[in-house]
Design a protein around this motif. Structure first.
Motif, short mmCIF file in Angstrom:
data_model
loop_
_atom_site.label_atom_id
_atom_site.label_comp_id
_atom_site.label_asym_id
_atom_site.label_seq_id
_atom_site.Cartn_x
_atom_site.Cartn_y
_atom_site.Cartn_z
N PHE A 1 0.86 -1.25 0.04
CA PHE A 1 0.08 0.06 -0.06
C PHE A 1 0.85 1.28 0.03
CE2 PHE A 1 -3.72 2.60 0.65
CZ PHE A 1 -3.12 3.69 1.25
N TYR A 2 1.81 1.46 0.91
CA TYR A 2 2.59 2.51 1.09
C TYR A 2 3.59 2.90 -0.13
CZ TYR A 2 0.38 3.78 5.42
OH TYR A 2 -0.31 4.20 6.61
N GLN A 3 4.15 1.69 -0.69
CA GLN A 3 4.81 1.99 -1.83
C GLN A 3 4.22 1.83 -3.04
OE1 GLN A 3 7.85 -1.32 -1.07
NE2 GLN A 3 9.00 -0.08 0.34
N ASP A 4 3.36 1.20 -3.33
CA ASP A 4 2.56 0.99 -4.48
C ASP A 4 1.42 2.08 -4.82
OD1 ASP A 4 4.24 -1.06 -4.99
OD2 ASP A 4 2.95 -2.79 -4.67
N VAL A 5 0.81 2.42 -3.72
CA VAL A 5 -0.26 3.03 -3.89
C VAL A 5 -0.11 4.60 -3.46
CG1 VAL A 5 -2.61 3.70 -2.77
CG2 VAL A 5 -2.01 1.34 -3.09
#
Length: 141
Positions: free
Chosen positions: A26-30
């Motif tokens: 979530f934090y890296q991709d989104v």
């Protein structure tokens, strides 16, 4: 009595989670955060959000025994770190004592500005705050 420091801003926020791969995705991709400091023995990964860090602390990991577990109703923040100007630790201790604020602990570790000295305290409502000075370097910079 004026504080012995000036406020700089938020250094990092720590979120307790229970699924590191999902959290990192979530934090890296989104959000587009990039990898930061990693503490595998603690079950902790940090990701950069601009100039600040978001710390993900997996409470299912044995190294996270001291993390504050999530509370029903969605509360899952362990603490908020407030970055400051340089301070003398003795002056900080005296300032906090003068205001009746008990120091939970002191530590030196990494944050958004590097390795520095921190004081952990609680606000009147039980929220844990880390008051963190700037990076300290062995050569005295």
């Amino acid at each position: 009595m004026a504080p012995p420091f000036t406020l700089v801003g938020i250094d990092h926020v720590v979120f307790t989670i229970d699924d590191m791969p999902r959290a990192l995705a979530f934090y890296q991709d989104v959000l587009g955060c990039v990898p930061g400091y990693s503490y595998p023995a603690l079950g902790m990964e940090q990701v950069w959000a601009g100039a600040a860090l978001i710390v993900l602390w997996d409470i299912t990991h044995p190294g996270a025994a001291s993390a504050v577990p999530p509370v029903s109703g969605g509360c899952n923040v362990d603490h908020v770190c407030i970055a400051t100007s340089p301070f003398a630790p003795d002056a900080m201790r005296a300032h906090l004592a003068a205001h009746g604020v008990q120091i939970d602990r002191e530590a030196t570790h990494g944050g958004a500005r590097g390795m520095g000295h921190s004081f952990y305290i609680f606000d009147p409502f039980g929220n844990k705050l880390e008051i963190k000075g700037p990076a300290e370097y062995p050569d005295g910079r």
